[in-house]
Design a protein around this motif. Structure first.
Motif, PDB file in Angstrom:
ATOM      1  N   ALA A  58       0.845  -1.203   0.000  1.00  0.00           N
ATOM      2  CA  ALA A  58       0.000   0.000   0.000  1.00  0.00           C
ATOM      3  C   ALA A  58       0.873   1.244   0.000  1.00  0.00           C
ATOM      4  CB  ALA A  58      -0.931   0.000   1.213  1.00  0.00           C
ATOM      5  N   LYS A  59       1.954   1.211   0.788  1.00  0.00           N
ATOM      6  CA  LYS A  59       2.828   2.398   0.858  1.00  0.00           C
ATOM      7  C   LYS A  59       3.484   2.680  -0.495  1.00  0.00           C
ATOM      8  CE  LYS A  59       3.417   2.703   5.757  1.00  0.00           C
ATOM      9  NZ  LYS A  59       2.291   1.786   6.012  1.00  0.00           N
ATOM     10  N   PHE A  60       3.824   1.631  -1.256  1.00  0.00           N
ATOM     11  CA  PHE A  60       4.401   1.843  -2.590  1.00  0.00           C
ATOM     12  C   PHE A  60       3.374   2.475  -3.534  1.00  0.00           C
ATOM     13  CE2 PHE A  60       7.211  -2.149  -1.871  1.00  0.00           C
ATOM     14  CZ  PHE A  60       8.188  -1.370  -1.265  1.00  0.00           C
ATOM     15  N   LEU A  61       2.092   2.101  -3.369  1.00  0.00           N
ATOM     16  CA  LEU A  61       1.064   2.497  -4.340  1.00  0.00           C
ATOM     17  C   LEU A  61       0.448   3.868  -4.073  1.00  0.00           C
ATOM     18  CD1 LEU A  61      -0.646  -0.995  -4.549  1.00  0.00           C
ATOM     19  CD2 LEU A  61       0.566   0.129  -6.419  1.00  0.00           C
ATOM     20  N   VAL A  62       0.614   4.369  -2.842  1.00  0.00           N
ATOM     21  CA  VAL A  62      -0.005   5.650  -2.472  1.00  0.00           C
ATOM     22  C   VAL A  62       0.395   6.767  -3.443  1.00  0.00           C
ATOM     23  CG1 VAL A  62       0.183   7.495  -0.737  1.00  0.00           C
ATOM     24  CG2 VAL A  62      -0.442   5.195  -0.030  1.00  0.00           C
ATOM     25  N   LYS A  63       1.709   6.896  -3.703  1.00  0.00           N
ATOM     26  CA  LYS A  63       2.178   7.992  -4.577  1.00  0.00           C
ATOM     27  C   LYS A  63       1.712   7.760  -6.006  1.00  0.00           C
ATOM     28  CE  LYS A  63       6.304   9.622  -2.311  1.00  0.00           C
ATOM     29  NZ  LYS A  63       7.669   9.182  -2.132  1.00  0.00           N
ATOM     30  N   GLU A  64       1.864   6.499  -6.440  1.00  0.00           N
ATOM     31  CA  GLU A  64       1.533   6.155  -7.823  1.00  0.00           C
ATOM     32  C   GLU A  64       0.058   6.437  -8.141  1.00  0.00           C
ATOM     33  OE1 GLU A  64       3.747   2.563  -8.570  1.00  0.00           O
ATOM     34  OE2 GLU A  64       2.190   1.977  -9.993  1.00  0.00           O
ATOM     35  N   LEU A  65      -0.820   6.080  -7.212  1.00  0.00           N
ATOM     36  CA  LEU A  65      -2.254   6.223  -7.486  1.00  0.00           C
ATOM     37  C   LEU A  65      -2.810   7.566  -6.997  1.00  0.00           C
ATOM     38  CD1 LEU A  65      -3.430   2.602  -6.505  1.00  0.00           C
ATOM     39  CD2 LEU A  65      -2.939   3.483  -8.784  1.00  0.00           C
ATOM     40  N   GLY A  66      -2.052   8.269  -6.171  1.00  0.00           N
ATOM     41  CA  GLY A  66      -2.497   9.582  -5.665  1.00  0.00           C
ATOM     42  C   GLY A  66      -3.677   9.496  -4.718  1.00  0.00           C
ATOM     43  N   ILE A  67      -3.807   8.381  -4.008  1.00  0.00           N
ATOM     44  CA  ILE A  67      -4.890   8.220  -3.028  1.00  0.00           C
ATOM     45  C   ILE A  67      -4.272   7.685  -1.721  1.00  0.00           C
ATOM     46  CG2 ILE A  67      -6.880   7.928  -4.567  1.00  0.00           C
ATOM     47  CD1 ILE A  67      -6.429   4.922  -4.532  1.00  0.00           C
ATOM     48  N   PRO A  68      -4.914   7.941  -0.567  1.00  0.00           N
ATOM     49  CA  PRO A  68      -4.306   7.541   0.703  1.00  0.00           C
ATOM     50  C   PRO A  68      -4.495   6.062   1.034  1.00  0.00           C
ATOM     51  CG  PRO A  68      -6.405   8.619   1.098  1.00  0.00           C
ATOM     52  CD  PRO A  68      -6.180   8.677  -0.389  1.00  0.00           C
ATOM     53  N   GLN A  69      -3.608   5.569   1.889  1.00  0.00           N
ATOM     54  CA  GLN A  69      -3.750   4.217   2.453  1.00  0.00           C
ATOM     55  C   GLN A  69      -4.616   4.341   3.701  1.00  0.00           C
ATOM     56  OE1 GLN A  69      -0.152   3.014   4.385  1.00  0.00           O
ATOM     57  NE2 GLN A  69      -0.858   0.966   4.878  1.00  0.00           N
ATOM     58  N   LEU A  70      -5.686   3.566   3.782  1.00  0.00           N
ATOM     59  CA  LEU A  70      -6.508   3.576   4.995  1.00  0.00           C
ATOM     60  C   LEU A  70      -6.331   2.230   5.690  1.00  0.00           C
ATOM     61  CD1 LEU A  70      -9.815   5.309   3.828  1.00  0.00           C
ATOM     62  CD2 LEU A  70      -7.749   6.346   4.750  1.00  0.00           C
TER      63      LEU A  70
END
Ligand code: AP5
Length: 215
Positions: free
Chosen positions: A17-29
């Motif tokens: 999730a931490k890798f994908l947060v920047k890529e997708l521009g949405i937060p990890q909940l």
């Protein structure tokens, strides 16, 4: 996009999730992270969470949903979210559908990360986490700096109290008994993609990207 990373404790949901947060521009909940923050604040709610978390048991649905409803109505999650560790029961999945429907949204993709219990025990007992930013390390696979200071934010690195083999086995039993069936809820909607969660970190990220691309 609303993406759900699904899988047993230690499957790699938080790491990915931490890798994908920047890529997708949405937060990890992550409900686990939110509960640990509440517990660290010393609040009465945090003490209630701790009664369950310290034993590897799921926190009751009503407490979890109270927490999640607040976050989902915030500006931060207005464009979507990466759900990590939530929903974990059928009532939580139904409640999430209802909250998202009110916002004109739905879960677009569920990526089910598959990892066997022996690998999970090895991963979770070797895990170390930053107290401040939640960055995850592993003693062998992604070693933390020897001074115990997080490379991402300078925070203190520690071992979670529920990362003992005994508690991990209990958490896995809870997952098998109460959480695994949540996949059926999403299977019926045709949004589930299964991926192999064993391999190098960037290989797993690529598998998740492919699963999202076919959503
Ligand atoms: P939570 O914090 O959500 O824990 P979990 O679901 O048990 O998941 P983990 O955080 O343990 O694992 P992960 O899949 O994120 O793995 P990670 O990426 O860190 O929940 C804790 C507790 O809170 C629950 O037991 C419950 O009491 C309560 N709770 C939370 N949400 C709830 C809810 N919705 N309802 C009710 N109760 C709730 O990876 C693990 C380790 O492996 C790391 O060290 C990492 O570096 C390493 N690693 C990751 N990927 C790889 C790889 N490919 N190769 C080698 N090592 C890897």
């Amino acid at each position: 996009m609303d993406l759900l990373l699904f899988g047993p404790p230690g499957a790699g949901k938080g790491t990915q999730a931490k890798f994908l947060v920047k890529e997708l521009g949405i937060p990890q909940l992550s409900t686990g992270d939110m509960m640990r923050a509440e517990r660290a604040s010393g609040s009465d709610l945090g003490k209630k969470f701790n009664e369950y978390m310290s034993q590897g048991l799921l926190v009751p649905d009503e407490l979890v949903l109270e927490l999640m409803e607040k976050v989902l109505s915030s500006e931060e999650a207005a464009k979507g979210a990466i759900f990590d560790g939530f929903p974990r029961t059928a009532p939580q999945a139904e409640a999430l559908d209802a909250i998202l429907a009110k916002l004109g949204r739905k879960i677009d993709r569920v990526v089910a990360i598959e990892v066997d219990l022996d690998v999970i025990i090895d991963r979770v007992t070797g895990r170390r986490v930053c107290k401040s930013c939640g960055q995850t390390y592993h003693l062998r696979y992604d070693p933390p700096p020897s001074d115990g200071v997080c490379t991402a934010c300078g925070g203190e690195i520690y071992q979670r109290a529920d990362d003992t083999e005994e508690t991990v086995r209990k958490r896995d039993s809870e997952y098998q008994a109460k959480t695994a069936a949540v996949l059926d809820h999403y299977d019926a909607k045709g949004v589930v993609a299964h991926i192999n969660g064993v391999g190098e970190l960037d290989e797993i990220t690529e598998r998740i990207r492919e699963a999202i691309a076919t959503a």
